[in-house]
Structure formats: C-alpha cells, structure tokens
Scaffold this active site. Sequence first.
Site, PDB file in Angstrom:
ATOM      1  N   ARG A 173       8.924   2.156   6.579  1.00  0.00           N
ATOM      2  CA  ARG A 173       7.803   1.442   5.931  1.00  0.00           C
ATOM      3  C   ARG A 173       7.737   0.060   5.732  1.00  0.00           C
ATOM      4  NH1 ARG A 173       6.465   5.902   1.877  1.00  0.00           N
ATOM      5  NH2 ARG A 173       4.711   4.553   1.134  1.00  0.00           N
ATOM      6  N   ARG A 187      -4.052  -3.901   7.621  1.00  0.00           N
ATOM      7  CA  ARG A 187      -2.480  -4.026   7.478  1.00  0.00           C
ATOM      8  C   ARG A 187      -2.245  -4.487   8.797  1.00  0.00           C
ATOM      9  NH1 ARG A 187      -1.755   0.949   4.056  1.00  0.00           N
ATOM     10  NH2 ARG A 187       0.719   1.221   4.002  1.00  0.00           N
ATOM     11  N   ARG A 218       8.384   8.668  -7.481  1.00  0.00           N
ATOM     12  CA  ARG A 218       6.774   8.965  -7.302  1.00  0.00           C
ATOM     13  C   ARG A 218       6.555  10.346  -7.408  1.00  0.00           C
ATOM     14  NH1 ARG A 218       2.743   5.793  -3.680  1.00  0.00           N
ATOM     15  NH2 ARG A 218       4.083   6.269  -2.002  1.00  0.00           N
TER      16      ARG A 218
END
Length: 221
Positions: free
Chosen positions: A169, A86, A125
């Site tokens: 994020r 990442r 989710r």
Amino acid sequence: MIVILLGPPGVGKGTQGARLAEELEWRHLSTGDLLRDHRKRGTALGDRARSFMDRGDLVPDELILDMVRDELRELDGGVIFDGFPRTLPQARGLDRVLDGLGRELDRVLVLEADDEVLVKRLSGRRRCPGCGRTYNVHFDPPADQGRCDECGDELVHRADDDPDTVRTRLEVYRDQTEPLIAFYSSASVPVVTVDGDQPMDEVQEEIQEAVTGDDAGDGEG
Ligand code: AP5
C-alpha cells in the site's frame, strides 16, 4: 467548501477527517469506508473490490468513480474527501463531477509521516465493526482491552494492515497517489502540508486552521 485529505496509509486521514467533519458539520466521504461497507453488504461492487483491497492494490478507477458519482448526486455544504482521489484519472473524474454540480475544489491537505511511524500505527490499529470507531493499541487504546468503549463490540484488525500488505500500500501510494500533489499545485488549487506525526489534537488544530483560514469560505461552497 470542498477539501481533499491526501496522505499515505496510516497517516491519520480517517481519524482527522471524521473529527473535522463532526466539528464543522461537513460530510466525511471515505472511499475506503464505502468499499468496506459494500463488502459487508455483499454487493457486486464489494465482491469485485475484495481481491484488490486484500492485496493492497487500488480498486479500478471506473468502479471508484461510479461509486463516488452515486454518492454525490446531491452535494450541499462542506465535504471532506478521505482516500479519494487516488489516481490522476480519479482526480480528473472528480473535476468533471464537481463541474456538473457547479462546485469547485477549495483545498488539498497533505498529511505526512515517516514510513516507520505508519507501519507501527497500522500494526496497532483496531476498529469497532459496530460503530466504526478507530483505536490504536499503542497510541489510543480502548479502556477495556479488545472492546469498543462506545458499544462494547469486539475490536478487529484490518486484514490489509498486515506488514506485507502495508508495504504494498505504501508503494502504491508513492507511485500512483503522490503525483496528485503536483497535479493540484499546477492546477492552482491551494495545497497545504500538515505534519501528521504529532499528537492527534495538534494535527486537528493545524487542519482546522488550514480550512477555516481567512479565505476559506463558509462551508457552503
Ligand atoms: P483506505 O481505507 O482509504 O485506507 P488507506 O488510505 O490505506 O488509509 P488508512 O485507512 O489505512 O489510514 P488513515 O490515513 O485513514 O489512518 P487512520 O486515521 O486510520 O483504503 C483501503 C483500500 O481500499 C485501499 O488499499 C484500496 O484497495 C481501496 N481504496 C480506497 N479508496 C480507493 C480509491 N479512491 N481508489 C482505489 N482504491 C481505493 O490512523 C491509523 C492508525 O493510527 C489508527 O489506529 C489511529 O488511531 C492512529 N493514529 C492516527 N493519527 C495518529 C496520531 N497523530 N498519533 C498516533 N496515532 C495516530
């Protein structure tokens, strides 16, 4: 074959990575799942990672690289990395680990979707804490509302899926992870972009085409 699945939060890396791994009998290595498992088991790593994850920041590179090195002591067959690397230091660290194992990276797949799609997906989710299966109340609901179809456990909403943390994020992804696309392109690793805003089966089909194309090897690296 070794493949990295790159893309913003909510784009479908976990969903598609798990399906691909099952289909090709590859290993699916998700650093997010590994970290959540450490947290659940109350390890020192899990405790150190907790505050970074809860505010939507990245866990420090050295912790991630130690964890991945531990996981990759032995590496046979195909691997799909989900959510790793990442950052540039993580990408360089992965190169060193693969060098040491005599393996190399074959593909980078970049899943893409607009931010409003991602925010809606993450708000819907739900995950089964028992078997890890992921659902979505908008797009892929369980048969019995709130319960896992497989094991009947009560589904949970991830704490970092609240809208403020999702925004953080997304920013972190654009700042720290997206530059990896240019990094791998300049390192001559094939980078394939897949539209993640399509029905799940179509996304999976494109991913499988990208990894099992003519020059894709046989999964044994
Ligand atoms: P991680 O768990 O890796 O989270 P993420 O990258 O933010 O990705 P997500 O898991 O949120 O989304 P996804 O792309 O897997 O989407 P999914 O398939 O679930 O990381 C969490 C945290 O851990 C990080 O913030 C960081 O703190 C830490 N961390 C992890 N790795 C790290 C690293 N390497 N370095 C440093 N820190 C690290 O799909 C989302 C939803 O959409 C689901 O409900 C699904 O059912 C639905 N969906 C999927 N595809 C479709 C579709 N085609 N159509 C409709 N719905 C869909």
